[in-house]
Design an enzyme around this catalytic site. Sequence first.
Site, PDB file in Angstrom:
ATOM      1  N   CYS A 194       0.841  -1.209   0.000  1.00 28.18           N
ATOM      2  CA  CYS A 194       0.000   0.000   0.000  1.00 28.18           C
ATOM      3  C   CYS A 194       0.874   1.256   0.000  1.00 28.18           C
ATOM      4  O   CYS A 194       1.629   1.497   0.946  1.00 28.18           O
ATOM      5  CB  CYS A 194      -0.903  -0.050   1.237  1.00 28.18           C
ATOM      6  SG  CYS A 194      -1.715   1.495   1.660  1.00 28.18           S
ATOM      7  N   CYS A 197       0.260   3.596   2.917  1.00 28.28           N
ATOM      8  CA  CYS A 197       0.804   2.968   4.138  1.00 28.28           C
ATOM      9  C   CYS A 197       2.304   3.189   4.232  1.00 28.28           C
ATOM     10  O   CYS A 197       2.825   3.506   5.309  1.00 28.28           O
ATOM     11  CB  CYS A 197       0.515   1.463   4.144  1.00 28.28           C
ATOM     12  SG  CYS A 197      -1.225   1.019   4.174  1.00 28.28           S
TER      13      CYS A 197
END
Length: 113
Positions: free
Chosen positions: A30, A33
């Site tokens: 991600c 992230c």
Amino acid sequence: MSTIELTADNFNEVISGNDFVITDFWVEWCGPCRRFGPVFEQVSDKHEGVVFAKVDTEAQRDLAEAFEITPIPTLMIVREKIAIFRQAGALPEAGLDDLINQARTALVRRLTA
């Protein structure tokens, strides 16, 4: 303070043994992230008395499912064994600092009320 990895094996111990835990639910692939990770680490160095934890949602699917984590990253704050905040999305450093300070204030108000 550096972050700790939360797993199904240590989750109850960490939550039960600490009054203030902020958790970042994330996954390696991600992009948001990965960008938020260093912010989370930096902020962890500034807040004594707060445990900063990370849950890799791919490695810890049971935890992610238990908390119904679908969008990532997702932040969750647990105070005295109760989840008081949950929000999807990465925050800038100032936003995360403000969120933590608000969570601290909420506890102080409750204790003095």
